[in-house]
Write a protein that holds these residues in place. Structure first.
Motif, PDB file in Angstrom:
ATOM      1  N   GLY A  47     -53.295 -59.467 -83.755  1.00  0.00           N
ATOM      2  CA  GLY A  47     -52.011 -59.046 -84.306  1.00  0.00           C
ATOM      3  C   GLY A  47     -52.100 -58.492 -85.720  1.00  0.00           C
ATOM      4  N   LYS A  48     -53.307 -58.355 -86.253  1.00  0.00           N
ATOM      5  CA  LYS A  48     -53.514 -57.889 -87.629  1.00  0.00           C
ATOM      6  C   LYS A  48     -54.422 -56.670 -87.655  1.00  0.00           C
ATOM      7  CE  LYS A  48     -51.770 -61.700 -89.604  1.00  0.00           C
ATOM      8  NZ  LYS A  48     -50.339 -61.700 -89.577  1.00  0.00           N
ATOM      9  N   THR A  49     -54.210 -55.824 -88.645  1.00  0.00           N
ATOM     10  CA  THR A  49     -55.165 -54.760 -88.934  1.00  0.00           C
ATOM     11  C   THR A  49     -56.258 -55.339 -89.827  1.00  0.00           C
ATOM     12  OG1 THR A  49     -54.062 -54.056 -90.965  1.00  0.00           O
ATOM     13  CG2 THR A  49     -53.303 -53.040 -88.873  1.00  0.00           C
ATOM     14  N   ASP A  50     -57.351 -54.611 -89.995  1.00  0.00           N
ATOM     15  CA  ASP A  50     -58.405 -55.065 -90.909  1.00  0.00           C
ATOM     16  C   ASP A  50     -57.855 -55.224 -92.324  1.00  0.00           C
ATOM     17  OD1 ASP A  50     -60.176 -55.079 -88.797  1.00  0.00           O
ATOM     18  OD2 ASP A  50     -61.178 -53.211 -89.374  1.00  0.00           O
ATOM     19  N   ASP A  51     -56.989 -54.305 -92.746  1.00  0.00           N
ATOM     20  CA  ASP A  51     -56.403 -54.400 -94.085  1.00  0.00           C
ATOM     21  C   ASP A  51     -55.520 -55.641 -94.217  1.00  0.00           C
ATOM     22  OD1 ASP A  51     -57.692 -52.138 -95.027  1.00  0.00           O
ATOM     23  OD2 ASP A  51     -55.985 -50.798 -94.642  1.00  0.00           O
ATOM     24  N   GLN A  52     -54.806 -55.991 -93.177  1.00  0.00           N
ATOM     25  CA  GLN A  52     -53.963 -57.195 -93.226  1.00  0.00           C
ATOM     26  C   GLN A  52     -54.814 -58.461 -93.304  1.00  0.00           C
ATOM     27  OE1 GLN A  52     -51.664 -56.252 -89.680  1.00  0.00           O
ATOM     28  NE2 GLN A  52     -49.805 -56.002 -90.933  1.00  0.00           N
ATOM     29  N   ILE A  53     -55.938 -58.467 -92.621  1.00  0.00           N
ATOM     30  CA  ILE A  53     -56.842 -59.622 -92.710  1.00  0.00           C
ATOM     31  C   ILE A  53     -57.382 -59.741 -94.129  1.00  0.00           C
ATOM     32  CG2 ILE A  53     -59.065 -60.556 -91.948  1.00  0.00           C
ATOM     33  CD1 ILE A  53     -58.419 -59.324 -89.153  1.00  0.00           C
ATOM     34  N   LYS A  54     -57.783 -58.628 -94.719  1.00  0.00           N
ATOM     35  CA  LYS A  54     -58.296 -58.664 -96.101  1.00  0.00           C
ATOM     36  C   LYS A  54     -57.202 -59.068 -97.082  1.00  0.00           C
ATOM     37  CE  LYS A  54     -62.072 -55.576 -95.152  1.00  0.00           C
ATOM     38  NZ  LYS A  54     -62.573 -54.238 -95.113  1.00  0.00           N
ATOM     39  N   SER A  55     -55.989 -58.648 -96.835  1.00  0.00           N
ATOM     40  CA  SER A  55     -54.861 -59.068 -97.683  1.00  0.00           C
ATOM     41  C   SER A  55     -54.642 -60.577 -97.586  1.00  0.00           C
ATOM     42  CB  SER A  55     -53.576 -58.340 -97.289  1.00  0.00           C
ATOM     43  OG  SER A  55     -53.673 -56.969 -97.606  1.00  0.00           O
ATOM     44  N   TYR A  56     -54.815 -61.111 -96.393  1.00  0.00           N
ATOM     45  CA  TYR A  56     -54.704 -62.557 -96.208  1.00  0.00           C
ATOM     46  C   TYR A  56     -55.765 -63.277 -97.040  1.00  0.00           C
ATOM     47  CZ  TYR A  56     -54.403 -67.108 -93.930  1.00  0.00           C
ATOM     48  OH  TYR A  56     -54.251 -68.460 -93.687  1.00  0.00           O
ATOM     49  N   TRP A  57     -57.006 -62.738 -97.039  1.00  0.00           N
ATOM     50  CA  TRP A  57     -58.067 -63.330 -97.850  1.00  0.00           C
ATOM     51  C   TRP A  57     -57.687 -63.344 -99.324  1.00  0.00           C
ATOM     52  CZ3 TRP A  57     -62.783 -60.236 -95.567  1.00  0.00           C
ATOM     53  CH2 TRP A  57     -63.033 -60.673 -94.262  1.00  0.00           C
ATOM     54  N   VAL A  58     -57.081 -62.260 -99.785  1.00  0.00           N
ATOM     55  CA  VAL A  58     -56.661 -62.186-101.189  1.00  0.00           C
ATOM     56  C   VAL A  58     -55.588 -63.237-101.470  1.00  0.00           C
ATOM     57  CG1 VAL A  58     -55.486 -60.741-102.905  1.00  0.00           C
ATOM     58  CG2 VAL A  58     -57.297 -59.759-101.473  1.00  0.00           C
ATOM     59  N   GLU A  59     -54.653 -63.373-100.559  1.00  0.00           N
ATOM     60  CA  GLU A  59     -53.543 -64.313-100.757  1.00  0.00           C
ATOM     61  C   GLU A  59     -53.960 -65.770-100.602  1.00  0.00           C
ATOM     62  OE1 GLU A  59     -49.338 -65.552 -98.622  1.00  0.00           O
ATOM     63  OE2 GLU A  59     -50.207 -63.593 -98.162  1.00  0.00           O
TER      64      GLU A  59
ATOM     65  N   GLY B  42     -58.616 -74.998-107.485  1.00  0.00           N
ATOM     66  CA  GLY B  42     -58.408 -73.841-108.347  1.00  0.00           C
ATOM     67  C   GLY B  42     -59.662 -73.108-108.760  1.00  0.00           C
ATOM     68  N   LYS B  43     -60.766 -73.348-108.072  1.00  0.00           N
ATOM     69  CA  LYS B  43     -62.024 -72.678-108.412  1.00  0.00           C
ATOM     70  C   LYS B  43     -62.209 -71.452-107.537  1.00  0.00           C
ATOM     71  CE  LYS B  43     -64.029 -76.948-109.997  1.00  0.00           C
ATOM     72  NZ  LYS B  43     -65.170 -77.844-109.950  1.00  0.00           N
ATOM     73  N   PRO B  44     -62.929 -70.432-108.022  1.00  0.00           N
ATOM     74  CA  PRO B  44     -63.116 -69.208-107.236  1.00  0.00           C
ATOM     75  C   PRO B  44     -63.982 -69.446-106.021  1.00  0.00           C
ATOM     76  CG  PRO B  44     -64.477 -69.159-109.216  1.00  0.00           C
ATOM     77  CD  PRO B  44     -63.607 -70.380-109.324  1.00  0.00           C
ATOM     78  N   THR B  45     -63.757 -68.641-104.981  1.00  0.00           N
ATOM     79  CA  THR B  45     -64.531 -68.748-103.745  1.00  0.00           C
ATOM     80  C   THR B  45     -65.515 -67.590-103.564  1.00  0.00           C
ATOM     81  OG1 THR B  45     -62.915 -67.529-102.434  1.00  0.00           O
ATOM     82  CG2 THR B  45     -62.623 -69.928-102.580  1.00  0.00           C
ATOM     83  N   GLY B  46     -65.363 -66.548-104.344  1.00  0.00           N
ATOM     84  CA  GLY B  46     -66.254 -65.400-104.215  1.00  0.00           C
ATOM     85  C   GLY B  46     -65.901 -64.495-103.054  1.00  0.00           C
ATOM     86  N   THR B  47     -64.780 -64.742-102.407  1.00  0.00           N
ATOM     87  CA  THR B  47     -64.352 -63.897-101.301  1.00  0.00           C
ATOM     88  C   THR B  47     -63.861 -62.564-101.831  1.00  0.00           C
ATOM     89  OG1 THR B  47     -63.747 -65.832-100.006  1.00  0.00           O
ATOM     90  CG2 THR B  47     -62.781 -63.748 -99.324  1.00  0.00           C
ATOM     91  N   ALA B  48     -64.349 -61.505-101.215  1.00  0.00           N
ATOM     92  CA  ALA B  48     -63.995 -60.158-101.670  1.00  0.00           C
ATOM     93  C   ALA B  48     -62.487 -59.927-101.593  1.00  0.00           C
ATOM     94  CB  ALA B  48     -64.719 -59.114-100.829  1.00  0.00           C
ATOM     95  N   SER B  49     -61.973 -59.262-102.597  1.00  0.00           N
ATOM     96  CA  SER B  49     -60.532 -58.949-102.600  1.00  0.00           C
ATOM     97  C   SER B  49     -60.297 -57.506-102.247  1.00  0.00           C
ATOM     98  CB  SER B  49     -59.932 -59.258-103.951  1.00  0.00           C
ATOM     99  OG  SER B  49     -60.654 -58.659-104.999  1.00  0.00           O
TER     100      SER B  49
END
Length: 180
Positions: A153-165, A173-180
């Motif tokens: 139900g998601k586009t690749d861009d929507q999945i990446k937006s989810y990662w950002v969110e 509160g520490k960084p995960t290094g996941t690409a934004s």
């Protein structure tokens, strides 16, 4: 009685490959310890001292954040069927993201999944077995299709937006290094 081994033997490998769920444990030097259940076709024993698993999108991303600070990881399997057994593999892991050297080679070992966030490459330095006498009997029915329906139900861009969110910071509160 717990028994310890320097590497994964053939019987232990077979046991691991028969399980439908495993658990990953990590912790940063401070903050919360994380234990997550994992399933689907996402883990491969690559040798007596090496395991790789593909981490799919989730609501949190603690493992990635913890490994930025310390590379310790424990994987655990337990039998819910006839044989009472718990098996843990201890070691150090590295995180690979799409585009990192080694990603393509390891990703080829798994079914293609659009929501793959990381691949973890674990160097096993200790294997421990213990009784599973108190682990209940449970019957496996099937994998859930919830993740695949979410991805479909998601586009690749929507999945990446989810990662950002949702996946940029650990619960501490520490960084995960996941690409934004």
């Amino acid at each position: 009685m717990a028994k310890q081994f320097p590497e994964i033997d053939d019987a232990q490998r077979k046991f691991i490959e028969e399980q439908h769920v495993f658990f990953v444990g990590t912790a940063a030097p401070d903050g919360r310890v994380n234990i997550s259940p994992k399933g689907m076709d996402s883990l491969r024993v690559l040798g007596p001292t090496r395991i790789a698993w593909m981490n799919l999108t989730g609501s949190g991303n603690e493992t990635a954040g913890h490994l930025l600070e310390t590379d310790r990881m424990t994987l655990m399997w337990c039998s819910f069927t006839t044989r009472p057994l718990i098996l843990r593999s201890y070691g150090t892991a590295r995180t690979l993201h799409l585009g990192d050297e080694g990603w393509d080679e390891l990703a080829e070992l798994f079914p293609d999944h659009r929501s793959a966030r990381q691949i973890y490459d674990l160097n096993v330095d200790l294997v421990q077995t213990s009784c599973g006498y108190a682990v209940p009997f449970m019957e496996y029915r099937s994998d859930r299709d919830t993740m695949q329906k979410w991805v479909d139900g998601k586009t690749d861009d929507q999945i990446k937006s989810y990662w950002v969110e949702k996946n940029q910071q650990t619960i501490d509160g520490k960084p995960t290094g996941t690409a934004s």
